[in-house]
Write a protein that holds these residues in place. Structure first.
Motif, PDB file in Angstrom:
ATOM      1  N   VAL A  21       0.826  -1.210   0.000  1.00 45.76           N
ATOM      2  CA  VAL A  21       0.000   0.000   0.000  1.00 45.76           C
ATOM      3  C   VAL A  21       0.856   1.254   0.000  1.00 45.76           C
ATOM      4  N   LEU A  22       1.941   1.259   0.746  1.00 45.60           N
ATOM      5  CA  LEU A  22       2.745   2.473   0.909  1.00 45.60           C
ATOM      6  C   LEU A  22       3.810   2.650  -0.161  1.00 45.60           C
ATOM      7  N   TRP A  23       4.505   1.597  -0.538  1.00 44.69           N
ATOM      8  CA  TRP A  23       5.677   1.728  -1.406  1.00 44.69           C
ATOM      9  C   TRP A  23       5.436   1.350  -2.849  1.00 44.69           C
ATOM     10  N   LEU A  24       4.576   0.377  -3.086  1.00 43.24           N
ATOM     11  CA  LEU A  24       4.440  -0.167  -4.425  1.00 43.24           C
ATOM     12  C   LEU A  24       4.005   0.860  -5.473  1.00 43.24           C
ATOM     13  N   PRO A  25       3.015   1.700  -5.208  1.00 47.72           N
ATOM     14  CA  PRO A  25       2.642   2.681  -6.239  1.00 47.72           C
ATOM     15  C   PRO A  25       3.797   3.602  -6.625  1.00 47.72           C
ATOM     16  N   LEU A  26       4.546   4.082  -5.631  1.00 47.15           N
ATOM     17  CA  LEU A  26       5.688   4.950  -5.924  1.00 47.15           C
ATOM     18  C   LEU A  26       6.773   4.190  -6.678  1.00 47.15           C
ATOM     19  N   SER A  27       7.040   2.963  -6.245  1.00 49.86           N
ATOM     20  CA  SER A  27       8.075   2.155  -6.905  1.00 49.86           C
ATOM     21  C   SER A  27       7.733   1.895  -8.359  1.00 49.86           C
ATOM     22  N   MET A  28       6.472   1.553  -8.618  1.00 47.73           N
ATOM     23  CA  MET A  28       6.064   1.296  -9.990  1.00 47.73           C
ATOM     24  C   MET A  28       6.131   2.567 -10.845  1.00 47.73           C
ATOM     25  N   ALA A  29       5.791   3.713 -10.278  1.00 46.29           N
ATOM     26  CA  ALA A  29       5.876   4.976 -10.996  1.00 46.29           C
ATOM     27  C   ALA A  29       7.323   5.311 -11.330  1.00 46.29           C
ATOM     28  N   LEU A  30       8.251   4.965 -10.451  1.00 49.77           N
ATOM     29  CA  LEU A  30       9.671   5.208 -10.721  1.00 49.77           C
ATOM     30  C   LEU A  30      10.193   4.290 -11.821  1.00 49.77           C
ATOM     31  N   ILE A  31       9.744   3.041 -11.817  1.00 48.86           N
ATOM     32  CA  ILE A  31      10.201   2.087 -12.820  1.00 48.86           C
ATOM     33  C   ILE A  31       9.661   2.433 -14.201  1.00 48.86           C
ATOM     34  N   ASP A  32       8.369   2.736 -14.274  1.00 49.03           N
ATOM     35  CA  ASP A  32       7.767   3.048 -15.576  1.00 49.03           C
ATOM     36  C   ASP A  32       6.655   4.078 -15.415  1.00 49.03           C
ATOM     37  N   PRO A  33       7.004   5.363 -15.507  1.00 50.08           N
ATOM     38  CA  PRO A  33       6.017   6.420 -15.287  1.00 50.08           C
ATOM     39  C   PRO A  33       4.823   6.361 -16.239  1.00 50.08           C
ATOM     40  N   THR A  34       4.965   5.762 -17.400  1.00 52.99           N
ATOM     41  CA  THR A  34       3.853   5.710 -18.360  1.00 52.99           C
ATOM     42  C   THR A  34       2.773   4.728 -17.933  1.00 52.99           C
ATOM     43  N   ARG A  35       3.096   3.798 -17.053  1.00 50.72           N
ATOM     44  CA  ARG A  35       2.118   2.797 -16.610  1.00 50.72           C
ATOM     45  C   ARG A  35       1.591   3.077 -15.216  1.00 50.72           C
ATOM     46  N   ALA A  36       1.948   4.203 -14.635  1.00 50.29           N
ATOM     47  CA  ALA A  36       1.510   4.526 -13.268  1.00 50.29           C
ATOM     48  C   ALA A  36       0.082   5.023 -13.255  1.00 50.29           C
TER      49      ALA A  36
END
Length: 70
Positions: free
Chosen positions: A55-70
């Motif tokens: 809940v806390l880290w995954l959304p930010l982590s995914m946005a860092l890895i691929d901002p187009t899929r956030a």
């Protein structure tokens, strides 16, 4: 398993893990640059994490890895 996050601060192990995660993100960018588009390398990745981490880290982590899929 030890906690990596306590009340808004990373533990020593959490900070160490963060260094590895940052390296992984850097390497992923280098792969994209040298090999080609992300479409050629796309596949599903599964992470096993605690609910709180998800809940806390995954959304930010995914946005860092691929901002187009956030």
């Amino acid at each position: 398993m030890r906690a990596l996050w306590i009340w808004g601060q990373l533990t020593t192990q959490g900070r160490e893990l963060r260094v590895y995660a940052e390296r992984a993100i850097t390497v992923a960018g280098e792969i994209r640059t040298r090999i080609g588009s992300g479409d050629a390398l796309w596949s599903r990745v599964r992470f096993g994490v605690l609910d709180r981490v998800a809940v806390l880290w995954l959304p930010l982590s995914m946005a860092l890895i691929d901002p187009t899929r956030a």
